[in-house]
Design an enzyme around this catalytic site. Structure first.
Site, PDB file in Angstrom:
ATOM      1  N   GLY A  22       0.854  -1.197   0.000  1.00 36.56           N
ATOM      2  CA  GLY A  22       0.000   0.000   0.000  1.00 36.56           C
ATOM      3  C   GLY A  22       0.882   1.238   0.000  1.00 36.56           C
ATOM      4  O   GLY A  22       1.984   1.211   0.560  1.00 36.56           O
ATOM      5  N   THR A  23       0.404   2.309  -0.607  1.00 35.55           N
ATOM      6  CA  THR A  23       1.269   3.505  -0.673  1.00 35.55           C
ATOM      7  C   THR A  23       0.562   4.779  -0.208  1.00 35.55           C
ATOM      8  O   THR A  23       1.069   5.865  -0.438  1.00 35.55           O
ATOM      9  CB  THR A  23       1.789   3.757  -2.108  1.00 35.55           C
ATOM     10  OG1 THR A  23       0.679   4.089  -2.955  1.00 35.55           O
ATOM     11  CG2 THR A  23       2.540   2.561  -2.662  1.00 35.55           C
ATOM     12  N   ASP A  49       0.227  -0.777  -4.892  1.00 35.98           N
ATOM     13  CA  ASP A  49      -1.112  -0.162  -4.950  1.00 35.98           C
ATOM     14  C   ASP A  49      -1.002   1.354  -4.789  1.00 35.98           C
ATOM     15  O   ASP A  49      -0.558   1.845  -3.755  1.00 35.98           O
ATOM     16  CB  ASP A  49      -1.977  -0.725  -3.812  1.00 35.98           C
ATOM     17  CG  ASP A  49      -3.389  -0.176  -3.871  1.00 35.98           C
ATOM     18  OD1 ASP A  49      -4.185  -0.702  -4.668  1.00 35.98           O
ATOM     19  OD2 ASP A  49      -3.694   0.792  -3.145  1.00 35.98           O
ATOM     20  N   TYR A  54      -3.865   9.727  -4.333  1.00 30.28           N
ATOM     21  CA  TYR A  54      -2.767   9.692  -3.344  1.00 30.28           C
ATOM     22  C   TYR A  54      -1.682  10.722  -3.671  1.00 30.28           C
ATOM     23  O   TYR A  54      -0.776  10.938  -2.878  1.00 30.28           O
ATOM     24  CB  TYR A  54      -2.110   8.308  -3.257  1.00 30.28           C
ATOM     25  CG  TYR A  54      -3.026   7.165  -2.860  1.00 30.28           C
ATOM     26  CD1 TYR A  54      -4.315   7.406  -2.385  1.00 30.28           C
ATOM     27  CD2 TYR A  54      -2.598   5.852  -2.955  1.00 30.28           C
ATOM     28  CE1 TYR A  54      -5.154   6.352  -2.040  1.00 30.28           C
ATOM     29  CE2 TYR A  54      -3.424   4.795  -2.596  1.00 30.28           C
ATOM     30  CZ  TYR A  54      -4.709   5.052  -2.158  1.00 30.28           C
ATOM     31  OH  TYR A  54      -5.534   4.006  -1.816  1.00 30.28           O
ATOM     32  N   LYS A  83      -6.015   4.030  -9.492  1.00 31.88           N
ATOM     33  CA  LYS A  83      -7.474   4.161  -9.338  1.00 31.88           C
ATOM     34  C   LYS A  83      -7.993   5.478  -9.892  1.00 31.88           C
ATOM     35  O   LYS A  83      -7.311   6.508  -9.816  1.00 31.88           O
ATOM     36  CB  LYS A  83      -7.858   4.064  -7.850  1.00 31.88           C
ATOM     37  CG  LYS A  83      -7.203   2.913  -7.111  1.00 31.88           C
ATOM     38  CD  LYS A  83      -7.678   2.747  -5.689  1.00 31.88           C
ATOM     39  CE  LYS A  83      -6.806   1.751  -4.937  1.00 31.88           C
ATOM     40  NZ  LYS A  83      -5.623   2.326  -4.302  1.00 31.88           N
ATOM     41  N   HIS A 116     -12.398   3.985  -7.811  1.00 35.52           N
ATOM     42  CA  HIS A 116     -11.984   4.084  -6.398  1.00 35.52           C
ATOM     43  C   HIS A 116     -13.184   4.018  -5.438  1.00 35.52           C
ATOM     44  O   HIS A 116     -13.111   3.407  -4.380  1.00 35.52           O
ATOM     45  CB  HIS A 116     -11.209   5.400  -6.206  1.00 35.52           C
ATOM     46  CG  HIS A 116     -10.271   5.405  -5.053  1.00 35.52           C
ATOM     47  ND1 HIS A 116      -9.071   6.073  -5.066  1.00 35.52           N
ATOM     48  CD2 HIS A 116     -10.349   4.830  -3.833  1.00 35.52           C
ATOM     49  CE1 HIS A 116      -8.457   5.907  -3.906  1.00 35.52           C
ATOM     50  NE2 HIS A 116      -9.216   5.158  -3.146  1.00 35.52           N
ATOM     51  N   SER A 154     -13.644  -0.611  -6.230  1.00 35.89           N
ATOM     52  CA  SER A 154     -13.241  -0.479  -4.838  1.00 35.89           C
ATOM     53  C   SER A 154     -14.405   0.150  -4.080  1.00 35.89           C
ATOM     54  O   SER A 154     -15.085   1.041  -4.620  1.00 35.89           O
ATOM     55  CB  SER A 154     -11.994   0.412  -4.770  1.00 35.89           C
ATOM     56  OG  SER A 154     -11.634   0.662  -3.434  1.00 35.89           O
ATOM     57  N   ARG A 212      -3.629   5.006  13.625  1.00 37.22           N
ATOM     58  CA  ARG A 212      -4.938   5.624  13.770  1.00 37.22           C
ATOM     59  C   ARG A 212      -5.223   5.915  15.240  1.00 37.22           C
ATOM     60  O   ARG A 212      -6.089   5.297  15.860  1.00 37.22           O
ATOM     61  CB  ARG A 212      -5.992   4.720  13.147  1.00 37.22           C
ATOM     62  CG  ARG A 212      -5.708   4.499  11.654  1.00 37.22           C
ATOM     63  CD  ARG A 212      -6.824   3.842  10.923  1.00 37.22           C
ATOM     64  NE  ARG A 212      -6.487   3.723   9.512  1.00 37.22           N
ATOM     65  CZ  ARG A 212      -6.735   4.667   8.619  1.00 37.22           C
ATOM     66  NH1 ARG A 212      -7.322   5.776   8.970  1.00 37.22           N
ATOM     67  NH2 ARG A 212      -6.384   4.493   7.368  1.00 37.22           N
ATOM     68  N   LYS A 256       0.340  -1.057   4.157  1.00 41.10           N
ATOM     69  CA  LYS A 256       1.261   0.055   3.850  1.00 41.10           C
ATOM     70  C   LYS A 256       2.308   0.148   4.955  1.00 41.10           C
ATOM     71  O   LYS A 256       1.979   0.117   6.141  1.00 41.10           O
ATOM     72  CB  LYS A 256       0.483   1.375   3.778  1.00 41.10           C
ATOM     73  CG  LYS A 256       1.370   2.615   3.671  1.00 41.10           C
ATOM     74  CD  LYS A 256       1.606   3.276   5.020  1.00 41.10           C
ATOM     75  CE  LYS A 256       2.662   4.333   5.012  1.00 41.10           C
ATOM     76  NZ  LYS A 256       2.996   4.833   6.367  1.00 41.10           N
TER      77      LYS A 256
HETATM   78  N1  LIG Z   1      -9.432   1.736  -1.969  1.00 42.17           N
HETATM   79  C1  LIG Z   1      -9.507   2.533  -0.926  1.00 42.17           C
HETATM   80  O1  LIG Z   1     -10.485   3.313  -0.750  1.00 42.17           O
HETATM   81  C2  LIG Z   1      -8.382   2.529   0.081  1.00 42.17           C
HETATM   82  C3  LIG Z   1      -8.569   3.134   1.350  1.00 42.17           C
HETATM   83  C4  LIG Z   1      -7.522   3.070   2.259  1.00 42.17           C
HETATM   84  C5  LIG Z   1      -6.333   2.432   1.919  1.00 42.17           C
HETATM   85  N2  LIG Z   1      -6.154   1.885   0.675  1.00 42.17           N
HETATM   86  C6  LIG Z   1      -4.884   1.204   0.287  1.00 42.17           C
HETATM   87  O2  LIG Z   1      -4.581   0.233   1.294  1.00 42.17           O
HETATM   88  C7  LIG Z   1      -3.273   0.494   1.823  1.00 42.17           C
HETATM   89  C8  LIG Z   1      -3.199   0.048   3.270  1.00 42.17           C
HETATM   90  O3  LIG Z   1      -4.163   0.678   4.078  1.00 42.17           O
HETATM   91  P1  LIG Z   1      -3.788   1.795   5.177  1.00 42.17           P
HETATM   92  O4  LIG Z   1      -2.570   2.507   4.736  1.00 42.17           O
HETATM   93  O5  LIG Z   1      -5.025   2.584   5.417  1.00 42.17           O
HETATM   94  O6  LIG Z   1      -3.602   0.963   6.528  1.00 42.17           O
HETATM   95  P2  LIG Z   1      -2.729  -0.245   7.074  1.00 42.17           P
HETATM   96  O7  LIG Z   1      -1.880  -0.826   6.008  1.00 42.17           O
HETATM   97  O8  LIG Z   1      -3.688  -1.131   7.767  1.00 42.17           O
HETATM   98  O9  LIG Z   1      -1.853   0.474   8.169  1.00 42.17           O
HETATM   99  C9  LIG Z   1      -0.738   1.258   7.857  1.00 42.17           C
HETATM  100  C10 LIG Z   1      -0.036   1.623   9.159  1.00 42.17           C
HETATM  101  O10 LIG Z   1       0.389   0.426   9.818  1.00 42.17           O
HETATM  102  C11 LIG Z   1       1.765   0.536  10.158  1.00 42.17           C
HETATM  103  N3  LIG Z   1       2.341  -0.810   9.979  1.00 42.17           N
HETATM  104  C12 LIG Z   1       2.651  -1.437   8.812  1.00 42.17           C
HETATM  105  N4  LIG Z   1       3.177  -2.662   9.047  1.00 42.17           N
HETATM  106  C13 LIG Z   1       3.208  -2.802  10.384  1.00 42.17           C
HETATM  107  C14 LIG Z   1       3.643  -3.849  11.235  1.00 42.17           C
HETATM  108  N5  LIG Z   1       4.162  -4.988  10.765  1.00 42.17           N
HETATM  109  N6  LIG Z   1       3.544  -3.646  12.581  1.00 42.17           N
HETATM  110  C15 LIG Z   1       3.014  -2.505  13.092  1.00 42.17           C
HETATM  111  N7  LIG Z   1       2.563  -1.484  12.329  1.00 42.17           N
HETATM  112  C16 LIG Z   1       2.667  -1.631  10.993  1.00 42.17           C
HETATM  113  C17 LIG Z   1       2.358   1.539   9.192  1.00 42.17           C
HETATM  114  O11 LIG Z   1       3.427   2.235   9.815  1.00 42.17           O
HETATM  115  P3  LIG Z   1       4.834   2.606   9.096  1.00 42.17           P
HETATM  116  O12 LIG Z   1       4.546   3.048   7.699  1.00 42.17           O
HETATM  117  O13 LIG Z   1       5.328   3.712   9.978  1.00 42.17           O
HETATM  118  O14 LIG Z   1       5.692   1.387   9.178  1.00 42.17           O
HETATM  119  C18 LIG Z   1       1.190   2.492   8.955  1.00 42.17           C
HETATM  120  O15 LIG Z   1       1.172   3.473   9.937  1.00 42.17           O
HETATM  121  C19 LIG Z   1      -3.106   2.006   1.597  1.00 42.17           C
HETATM  122  O16 LIG Z   1      -1.760   2.409   1.732  1.00 42.17           O
HETATM  123  C20 LIG Z   1      -3.685   2.147   0.204  1.00 42.17           C
HETATM  124  O17 LIG Z   1      -2.743   1.706  -0.765  1.00 42.17           O
HETATM  125  C21 LIG Z   1      -7.179   1.904  -0.237  1.00 42.17           C
END
Ligand SMILES: NC(=O)c1ccc[n+]([C@@H]2O[C@H](COP(=O)([O-])OP(=O)(O)OC[C@H]3O[C@@H](n4cnc5c(N)ncnc54)[C@H](OP(=O)(O)O)[C@@H]3O)[C@@H](O)[C@H]2O)c1
Length: 309
Positions: A22-23, A49, A54, A83, A116, A154, A212, A256
């Site tokens: 994730g980015t 992704d 973004y 997206k 998206h 999505s 969060r 991400k």
């Molecule tokens: N389609 C949509 O509407 C939509 C919506 C939201 C997200 N997305 C996509 O999904 C991706 C992931 O979702 P997200 O970024 O919301 O949330 P997530 O991946 O659930 O959480 C990201 C957070 O978790 C931390 N993290 C990552 N690996 C970890 C680990 N092993 N242990 C502890 N903490 C960890 C990261 O910190 P660090 O970076 O500091 O390591 C970051 O702060 C996004 O980046 C995006 O590409 C899509």
């Protein structure tokens, strides 16, 4: 050594790596995005992704092209998703929007282009009330034009998918939605699978993530001893257990992280298996809580969610 990440086959035969990078980050400078994608590819990630909204496609593309130039990967080894944003749902806007994404990414095609969100919203935040079926017609043309190998959606709910499937010539290959131990989404996941649509989990950690802090107090999963004991049993972290739980349900995950050690951690999931009882422990944290409720869109015509915690 880079990790080898297995793939799931999509309904058009394409192979999607079960873990993607994730980015999205609310606050980050371009160098952080570039480095994260370069580190990710070095670590073995082949599925990236991103999204027009973004605002990082240029640096994501730079990182990808750097790694291709360095001979670390070939373009055909990668699965790149971007997206379509909500203000470009008009049938005539879809292909130009994808071409703009490709120009920013400096790529000739993407592997997957997603709508998206189901709502269409103009740049002033007004509901345009466009029919996503019309948007889909143009998405289908983008495949014919060779701009994307696959198309998907999505944040679509079951009713919206049903309507789309009735009208589509090209079936969506994925539905990328929030799924995690605190939002398990069984009904939607089962429906997608029955229809041959691959569920992809965004925000796969749910309330495990420290990212969060606004959910402090709802985050028992971070401290609950049952999950800690499960992680300890396999010498893994809570985050790894969350990802493994999703993959064992047949769901692709796109965590991400900007932290190289966590990239390795998040992909190190293939030498253990959770039992049915252990899957049930993870399930027990479900509270149907949405980390990404899309609240600014709440009153719009195609807003997809009804249950909100
Ligand atoms: N389609 C949509 O509407 C939509 C919506 C939201 C997200 N997305 C996509 O999904 C991706 C992931 O979702 P997200 O970024 O919301 O949330 P997530 O991946 O659930 O959480 C990201 C957070 O978790 C931390 N993290 C990552 N690996 C970890 C680990 N092993 N242990 C502890 N903490 C960890 C990261 O910190 P660090 O970076 O500091 O390591 C970051 O702060 C996004 O980046 C995006 O590409 C899509």
């Amino acid at each position: 050594m880079p990790v080898e990440i297995p793939t799931f086959k999509l309904n058009n035969g394409a192979e999607l790596p079960v873990i993607g990078l994730g980015t999205y980050a609310r606050k980050a400078d371009p160098g952080q995005f570039r480095k994260a994608v370069e580190d990710g590819i070095d670590a073995g990630y082949r599925h990236i992704d991103t999204a027009a909204c973004y605002k990082n496609e240029e640096v994501v593309g730079e990182a990808i092209n750097n790694k291709i130039k360095q001979g670390v990967v070939r373009r055909e080894d990668l699965f790149v998703t971007t997206k379509l944003w909500n203000d470009r749902h008009g049938e005539k806007d879809v292909i130009p929007s994808l071409k703009e994404s490709l120009a920013r990414l400096n790529l000739e095609y993407v592997d997957l282009y997603l709508i998206h969100w189901p709502m269409s919203v103009d740049s002033d935040g007004k509901d345009m009330k466009l029919d996503f079926v019309e948007t889909w017609r143009a998405m289908e043309k983008a495949v014919d034009a060779g701009l994307t190998r696959s198309i998907g959606v999505s944040n679509f709910n079951e009713e919206q998918l049903t309507r789309l499937l009735q009208q589509a010539k090209v079936k969506p290959v994925v539905n990328q939605v929030e799924i995690n131990p605190t939002l398990t989404q069984h009904k939607l996941v089962d429906f997608c699978k029955q229809q041959g649509i691959q569920p992809v989990a965004y925000t796969p950690f749910g309330l495990i993530s420290d990212a969060r802090p606004e959910f402090a107090g709802k985050d028992v999963i971070k401290t609950d001893p049952k999950l800690g004991a499960l992680a300890d049993k396999y010498g893994k972290t809570r985050a790894q257990i969350a990802l493994k739980y999703l993959i064992q349900r047949g769901i692709v995950v796109i965590p991400k992280t900007f932290t190289p050690s966590r990239m390795v951690e998040n992909a190190d999931l293939f030498h253990f298996q959770l039992s049915d009882e252990e899957m049930a422990v993870v399930e027990s944290y479900n509270i149907d809580h949405r980390c990404v409720p899309g609240l600014p869109f709440k009153n719009m015509m195609n807003y997809p969610f009804t249950e909100l915690l």
